[in-house]
Motif scaffolding. Structure first.
Motif, PDB file in Angstrom:
ATOM      1  N   SER A 151       0.821  -1.210   0.000  1.00  0.00           N
ATOM      2  CA  SER A 151       0.000   0.000   0.000  1.00  0.00           C
ATOM      3  C   SER A 151       0.855   1.260   0.000  1.00  0.00           C
ATOM      4  N   VAL A 152       1.996   1.203   0.661  1.00  0.00           N
ATOM      5  CA  VAL A 152       2.893   2.365   0.701  1.00  0.00           C
ATOM      6  C   VAL A 152       3.460   2.646  -0.677  1.00  0.00           C
ATOM      7  N   LEU A 153       3.908   1.591  -1.373  1.00  0.00           N
ATOM      8  CA  LEU A 153       4.465   1.780  -2.717  1.00  0.00           C
ATOM      9  C   LEU A 153       3.399   2.247  -3.698  1.00  0.00           C
ATOM     10  N   GLU A 154       2.182   1.749  -3.532  1.00  0.00           N
ATOM     11  CA  GLU A 154       1.100   2.157  -4.427  1.00  0.00           C
ATOM     12  C   GLU A 154       0.806   3.653  -4.320  1.00  0.00           C
ATOM     13  N   GLU A 155       1.062   4.228  -3.154  1.00  0.00           N
ATOM     14  CA  GLU A 155       0.866   5.664  -2.982  1.00  0.00           C
ATOM     15  C   GLU A 155       2.112   6.455  -3.376  1.00  0.00           C
ATOM     16  N   ALA A 156       3.293   5.877  -3.190  1.00  0.00           N
ATOM     17  CA  ALA A 156       4.536   6.609  -3.434  1.00  0.00           C
ATOM     18  C   ALA A 156       4.793   6.812  -4.921  1.00  0.00           C
ATOM     19  N   TYR A 157       4.483   5.810  -5.731  1.00  0.00           N
ATOM     20  CA  TYR A 157       4.801   5.928  -7.156  1.00  0.00           C
ATOM     21  C   TYR A 157       4.006   7.040  -7.845  1.00  0.00           C
ATOM     22  N   PRO A 158       2.686   7.108  -7.720  1.00  0.00           N
ATOM     23  CA  PRO A 158       1.982   8.239  -8.347  1.00  0.00           C
ATOM     24  C   PRO A 158       2.390   9.584  -7.757  1.00  0.00           C
ATOM     25  N   ALA A 159       2.786   9.597  -6.475  1.00  0.00           N
ATOM     26  CA  ALA A 159       3.266  10.851  -5.898  1.00  0.00           C
ATOM     27  C   ALA A 159       4.582  11.284  -6.546  1.00  0.00           C
ATOM     28  N   MET A 160       5.441  10.332  -6.853  1.00  0.00           N
ATOM     29  CA  MET A 160       6.678  10.669  -7.563  1.00  0.00           C
ATOM     30  C   MET A 160       6.382  11.186  -8.961  1.00  0.00           C
ATOM     31  N   LEU A 161       5.397  10.623  -9.626  1.00  0.00           N
ATOM     32  CA  LEU A 161       5.021  11.112 -10.952  1.00  0.00           C
ATOM     33  C   LEU A 161       4.457  12.527 -10.877  1.00  0.00           C
ATOM     34  N   PHE A 164      12.522  19.269  -2.267  1.00  0.00           N
ATOM     35  CA  PHE A 164      13.193  18.266  -1.442  1.00  0.00           C
ATOM     36  C   PHE A 164      12.340  17.862  -0.247  1.00  0.00           C
ATOM     37  N   SER A 165      11.581  18.796   0.286  1.00  0.00           N
ATOM     38  CA  SER A 165      10.697  18.423   1.388  1.00  0.00           C
ATOM     39  C   SER A 165       9.598  17.479   0.912  1.00  0.00           C
ATOM     40  N   LYS A 166       9.065  17.727  -0.292  1.00  0.00           N
ATOM     41  CA  LYS A 166       8.061  16.816  -0.840  1.00  0.00           C
ATOM     42  C   LYS A 166       8.666  15.462  -1.179  1.00  0.00           C
ATOM     43  N   LEU A 167       9.880  15.486  -1.727  1.00  0.00           N
ATOM     44  CA  LEU A 167      10.552  14.221  -2.037  1.00  0.00           C
ATOM     45  C   LEU A 167      10.771  13.404  -0.777  1.00  0.00           C
ATOM     46  N   GLU A 168      11.135  14.069   0.291  1.00  0.00           N
ATOM     47  CA  GLU A 168      11.338  13.359   1.553  1.00  0.00           C
ATOM     48  C   GLU A 168      10.029  12.814   2.100  1.00  0.00           C
ATOM     49  N   SER A 169       8.958  13.583   1.969  1.00  0.00           N
ATOM     50  CA  SER A 169       7.666  13.124   2.490  1.00  0.00           C
ATOM     51  C   SER A 169       7.116  11.943   1.692  1.00  0.00           C
ATOM     52  N   ILE A 170       7.424  11.887   0.395  1.00  0.00           N
ATOM     53  CA  ILE A 170       6.990  10.748  -0.421  1.00  0.00           C
ATOM     54  C   ILE A 170       7.686   9.474   0.036  1.00  0.00           C
ATOM     55  N   TRP A 185      10.232   7.787  -1.413  1.00  0.00           N
ATOM     56  CA  TRP A 185      10.671   6.817  -2.422  1.00  0.00           C
ATOM     57  C   TRP A 185      12.129   6.408  -2.216  1.00  0.00           C
ATOM     58  N   LEU A 186      12.994   7.392  -2.003  1.00  0.00           N
ATOM     59  CA  LEU A 186      14.404   7.068  -1.781  1.00  0.00           C
ATOM     60  C   LEU A 186      14.596   6.324  -0.465  1.00  0.00           C
ATOM     61  N   ASN A 187      13.728   6.575   0.497  1.00  0.00           N
ATOM     62  CA  ASN A 187      13.799   5.798   1.740  1.00  0.00           C
ATOM     63  C   ASN A 187      13.535   4.319   1.478  1.00  0.00           C
ATOM     64  N   TYR A 188      12.585   4.036   0.601  1.00  0.00           N
ATOM     65  CA  TYR A 188      12.267   2.642   0.285  1.00  0.00           C
ATOM     66  C   TYR A 188      13.403   1.983  -0.498  1.00  0.00           C
ATOM     67  N   VAL A 189      13.999   2.734  -1.420  1.00  0.00           N
ATOM     68  CA  VAL A 189      15.161   2.205  -2.138  1.00  0.00           C
ATOM     69  C   VAL A 189      16.299   1.926  -1.164  1.00  0.00           C
ATOM     70  N   SER A 190      16.538   2.869  -0.253  1.00  0.00           N
ATOM     71  CA  SER A 190      17.584   2.690   0.750  1.00  0.00           C
ATOM     72  C   SER A 190      17.311   1.475   1.637  1.00  0.00           C
TER      73      SER A 190
END
Length: 383
Positions: free
Chosen positions: A4-14, A31-37, A39-44
């Protein structure tokens, strides 16, 4: 990361990267929006978990990944572990074999997660697709590989453009590789005479691309050693300058797996993917083409030098018994010329290299047999 987290993160990145105009692209809160999404946290998190699993395996212990059906984060981590440990899977053929074995054959739901089939439509004639939004586990796996390409530019046979074409191919309902959720569905579709299915796998790239384009996937730096400048224990690392603290790598270089930097400060947004549909954010490809051309030329020169070195080591230098045989003949010829009263270095006689005339071939030279004296002046040329 949960589904569910990834399903929300991907459209937010788009939404963050696929903007309509240049005014929208000038975001002070990017950068604040990128951090709130996140996505890089999940990759990490995926890269770090794969590193932890490698460490456990190096201690000859067993690592167990718990997943609901084995087709979520576990399949991403398992694939990354194999790439971390085995250089075979860093080649293009090995990477495709890994995807075929870990993702396709084990039944990753490409059909449902990639939205090829609408909700409620039967997949392959049997299984209904229950997903109404994209679950980008395969995409975030490719993003992890993209981070590895940036960190280890000489350890992978392919470039990031190959990952983009692979991702696009996973959305195409043309081949039978990425359009089913299981081997059972694929088998039923092959047996159904009414199914207009092309049995060709997606790995037959010549069906989609020309050979010249496929060559652009090749990484010219592959297997060419590149070692960064070593810092002493007293020197600050690049990360300490960013984060204000000293960071020591948790994985030394003598480990049997890739020492991946999984901290967010060492990761980058995959702009080639998220920005490619925005025309005014496209970066000119000319500098990259110039750099790629120079890298290809440098690799060709290195390969040519390696072939010459191999020829010198194998075919150019006479074997030990042949050298002994030649010196014996050389000594006998010198004794014979002395008996006949001919000076060894005089023209027309037997020279000190054991060859008559003024253009001797230098015996024992690495290019013996192909190098000849040019005009007797000692300059050699190769045929």
């Amino acid at each position: 990361p949960a589904q569910s987290v990834l399903e929300e993160a991907y459209p937010a990145m788009l939404d963050l990267h696929c903007v309509d105009n240049e005014r929208d692209s000038d975001k002070s809160d990017y950068f604040s929006k990128l951090e709130s999404i996140g996505w890089l946290n999940y990759v990490s998190s995926l890269l770090r978990t794969a590193t932890d699993v490698c460490e456990i395996l190096c201690r000859e212990e067993t690592a167990v990944l718990i997943d609901l059906d084995g087709r979520g984060p576990a399949i991403v981590v398992a694939s990354l572990v194999q790439i971390f440990q085995e250089p075979e899977f860093r080649s293009r053929s090995g990477f495709e074999l890994l995807i075929q074995n870990n993702w396709v054959s084990l039944g990753y739901p490409f059909s449902g997660d990639n939205l090829i089939c609408a909700k409620g439509v039967q997949t392959g004639g049997t299984t209904p697709s229950n997903s109404s939004s994209m679950t980008p586990y395969f995409l975030i796996f490719l993003d992890c590989i993209h981070q590895l390409l940036l960190q280890f530019p000489s350890l992978f046979e392919f470039r990031s453009v190959y990952l983009l074409d692979l991702l696009d191919t996973s959305f195409l309902p043309i081949f039978d590789t990425f359009i089913f959720d299981s081997e059972h569905d694929r088998h039923l579709a092959h047996r159904n005479p009414e199914t207009p299915l092309n049995p060709s796998p997606a790995w037959h790239w010549q069906v989609q691309f020309t050979n010249n384009y496929i060559k652009t996937w090749q990484n010219p730096l592959y297997k060419i050693p590149r070692r960064p400048v070593r810092l002493t224990s007293q020197d600050p690392t690049p990360y300490s300058q960013i984060m204000g603290r000293q960071i020591h790598p948790t994985v030394p270089e003598n480990k049997s797996y890739l020492p991946v930097d999984y901290y967010i400060s060492g990761l980058s947004v995959w702009t080639e993917l998220f920005h490619r549909s925005v025309p005014f954010l496209q970066v000119s490809s000319h500098p990259h083409k110039v750099l790629l051309k120079k890298q290809i030329q440098a690799r060709e020169e290195i390969e040519l030098a390696e072939r010459k070195q191999q020829q010198l080591e194998t075919g150019g230098v006479p074997r030990r018994n042949e050298t002994h045989h030649h010196h014996t003949q050389h000594h006998n010829r010198q004794q014979d010329t002395k008996r006949r009263g001919v000076h060894p270095n005089s023209g027309g006689g037997v020279g000190r290299h054991g060859v008559t005339g003024h253009n001797p071939t230098r015996v024992g030279h690495p290019a013996a047999g192909v190098a000849r004296a040019a005009g007797g002046n000692g300059a050699f040329r190769t045929n």
